[in-house]
Design an enzyme around this catalytic site. Structure first.
Site, PDB file in Angstrom:
ATOM      1  N   TYR A 132       0.805  -1.223   0.000  1.00  0.00           N
ATOM      2  CA  TYR A 132       0.000   0.000   0.000  1.00  0.00           C
ATOM      3  C   TYR A 132       0.839   1.276   0.000  1.00  0.00           C
ATOM      4  CZ  TYR A 132      -4.491  -2.351   0.630  1.00  0.00           C
ATOM      5  OH  TYR A 132      -5.627  -3.096   0.441  1.00  0.00           O
ATOM      6  N   LYS A 183       3.501 -15.224   3.800  1.00  0.00           N
ATOM      7  CA  LYS A 183       3.791 -16.153   2.698  1.00  0.00           C
ATOM      8  C   LYS A 183       5.307 -16.274   2.637  1.00  0.00           C
ATOM      9  CE  LYS A 183       2.413 -18.520  -0.965  1.00  0.00           C
ATOM     10  NZ  LYS A 183       1.532 -19.707  -0.958  1.00  0.00           N
ATOM     11  N   ASP A 217      -2.490 -18.486   2.299  1.00  0.00           N
ATOM     12  CA  ASP A 217      -3.445 -19.322   1.560  1.00  0.00           C
ATOM     13  C   ASP A 217      -4.047 -20.387   2.488  1.00  0.00           C
ATOM     14  OD1 ASP A 217      -0.861 -20.365   1.646  1.00  0.00           O
ATOM     15  OD2 ASP A 217      -0.872 -21.159  -0.397  1.00  0.00           O
ATOM     16  N   ASP A 241      -5.935  -7.043   4.240  1.00  0.00           N
ATOM     17  CA  ASP A 241      -7.106  -6.572   3.495  1.00  0.00           C
ATOM     18  C   ASP A 241      -7.924  -7.764   3.027  1.00  0.00           C
ATOM     19  OD1 ASP A 241      -8.811  -4.805   2.018  1.00  0.00           O
ATOM     20  OD2 ASP A 241      -7.769  -5.474   0.205  1.00  0.00           O
ATOM     21  N   ASP A 245     -11.887  -9.600   4.602  1.00  0.00           N
ATOM     22  CA  ASP A 245     -13.167  -9.775   3.894  1.00  0.00           C
ATOM     23  C   ASP A 245     -13.700 -11.183   4.158  1.00  0.00           C
ATOM     24  OD1 ASP A 245     -13.174  -7.202   2.856  1.00  0.00           O
ATOM     25  OD2 ASP A 245     -13.603  -7.855   0.799  1.00  0.00           O
TER      26      ASP A 245
HETATM   27  C1  IPM Z   1     -10.545  -1.845   3.334  1.00  0.00           C
HETATM   28  C2  IPM Z   1     -10.730  -1.428   1.902  1.00  0.00           C
HETATM   29  C3  IPM Z   1      -9.634  -0.421   1.542  1.00  0.00           C
HETATM   30  C4  IPM Z   1      -8.304  -1.135   1.708  1.00  0.00           C
HETATM   31  C5  IPM Z   1      -9.777   0.179   0.146  1.00  0.00           C
HETATM   32  C6  IPM Z   1     -11.114   0.848  -0.052  1.00  0.00           C
HETATM   33  C7  IPM Z   1      -8.658   1.148  -0.172  1.00  0.00           C
HETATM   34  O1  IPM Z   1     -10.738  -2.525   1.076  1.00  0.00           O
HETATM   35  O2  IPM Z   1     -10.623  -0.970   4.221  1.00  0.00           O
HETATM   36  O3  IPM Z   1     -10.356  -3.040   3.585  1.00  0.00           O
HETATM   37  O4  IPM Z   1      -7.839  -1.808   0.788  1.00  0.00           O
HETATM   38  O5  IPM Z   1      -7.731  -1.006   2.790  1.00  0.00           O
HETATM   39 MG    MG Z   2     -10.722  -4.364   2.135  1.00  0.00          MG
END
Ligand code: IPM
Ligand code: MG
Length: 347
Positions: A132, A183, A217, A241, A245
């Site tokens: 990032y 990794k 993974d 990140d 999710d």
């Molecule tokens: C998160 C989002 C952000 C990230 C994006 C929107 C830049 O996916 O907060 O997880 O990648 O950190």
């Molecule tokens: Mg995210």
């Protein structure tokens, strides 16, 4: 003591979910002064600015910031993400992205084999460097010989501070277990640095915390197959990140997953992790629990432990009344969910 809380309602469903969180904040009776920041797509389209230096300075004076969401289909991807969201995280040096993965009572997930108690972990995502950092560039762009380089920057300082934060957190929890997710078998430079720091810092300063390592993974497999393996996870920015999710999904969906961008000695910013959900915007159908959960994290960071507990109890009480809740099909409107939390938090 009055807390000064910056409020960024932002884009899409951001304003709706922030309104519910502020309703809950009011109900738990914490003395707070709110400072609104007009940031996001509308502001950008109106003025061409994402955020100014003066606004960042003002933000530094806050005790904490509550953020709804940024992101809008009218704006080319990357602008609001990089120049607004990531700029705030970076400039305020919010180097910890704290993302708890917890099951609230009654919340259904896509993994029926999970018992509620199996899912209780917390991801400590490095939030200030890695892929990032924006390092890299193009060479011969647009030609057949184009080169695109995107570098992962990992500093000893950056890795050590996130690892120490994760160890402290692990030590404060009953299981006292820290898992490095990386990794190391392929990313032999960055992964090696992370592994060495975890081993050195762990053996010298946290001998009471159990250490574990899992490739990223394989971590995805364990999230589904054996989430109880994890207590605290420390990982880099990109892996964090992605796995958060998946973490959101095993806690019930984006509608309830909350996170904090934390600067332990500065101003921290709390947000639902799901984004601006443009197709829900203005319909009163978005689940506000993620933002209310972000408020609970914010209150905890401010030391308002009792209020934070009341908000968490409010969320638990709300989910237990929302039978088989999934973010998209909760059967309640956004403001009804807020009311359920208020009821549970104040009774
Ligand atoms: C998160 C989002 C952000 C990230 C994006 C929107 C830049 O996916 O907060 O997880 O990648 O950190
Ligand atoms: Mg995210």
């Amino acid at each position: 003591m009055t807390h000064t809380i910056g409020v960024v309602r932002g884009d899409g469903t951001g304003p709706e979910v922030v309104a519910e969180a502020l309703k809950v904040l009011e109900a738990v009776g914490v003395d707070a002064e709110r400072v609104e920041f007009d940031l996001g797509a509308d502001r950008y389209l109106r003025t061409g600015e994402t955020i100014t230096d003066a606004e960042l300075e003002r933000m530094r004076e806050m005790d904490a910031v509550l953020l709804g969401a940024v992101g809008d289909p009218r704006i080319r991807p990357g602008i609001l993400e990089r120049d607004l969201l990531l700029r705030m995280r970076f400039e305020l040096d919010q180097y910890v992205n704290l993302r708890p993965v917890v099951r609230y009572p009654g919340v259904a997930t896509l993994v029926p084999s999970h018992a509620e108690a199996d899912v209780d972990l917390i991801v400590v995502r490095e939030n200030s460097e890695g892929l990032y950092s924006g390092a890299g560039g193009f060479h011969r762009k647009g030609t057949a010989h184009e080169v695109a380089v995107q570098e992962s920057i990992n500093t000893r300082h950056g890795v050590e501070r996130i690892v120490r934060y994760a160890f402290d957190l692990a030590r404060s929890r009953p299981r006292k277990k820290l898992t490095l997710v990386h990794k190391t078998n392929v990313l032999t430079y960055a992964g090696d640095l992370y592994q060495r720091v975890v081993d050195e810092v762990g053996s010298v300063d946290y001998p009471d915390v159990e250490r574990d390592y899992v490739h990223v993974d394989a971590a995805c497999i364990y999230f589904l197959d054996q989430p109880s393996r994890f207590d605290v996870i420390v990982t880099d920015n990109m892996f964090g990140d992605i796995i958060t999710d998946l973490g959101a999904m095993i806690q019930g969906g984006m509608g309830i997953a909350a996170g904090g961008n934390i600067n332990p000695i500065g101003v921290s910013m709390f947000e639902p992790i799901g984004g601006s959900a443009p197709d829900h915007a203005g319909k009163g159908t978005i689940n506000p629990l993620a933002t209310i959960g972000a408020l609970a994290l914010l209150l905890r960071q401010l030391g308002e432990t009792e209020a934070a507990d009341r908000v968490t109890n409010g969320i638990r009480s709300a989910t237990s009344k929302m039978v088989s809740m999934r973010a998209a099909e909760m059967g309640f409107s956004t403001s009804e969910v807020g009311d359920l939390v208020v009821e549970g938090a104040t009774s």
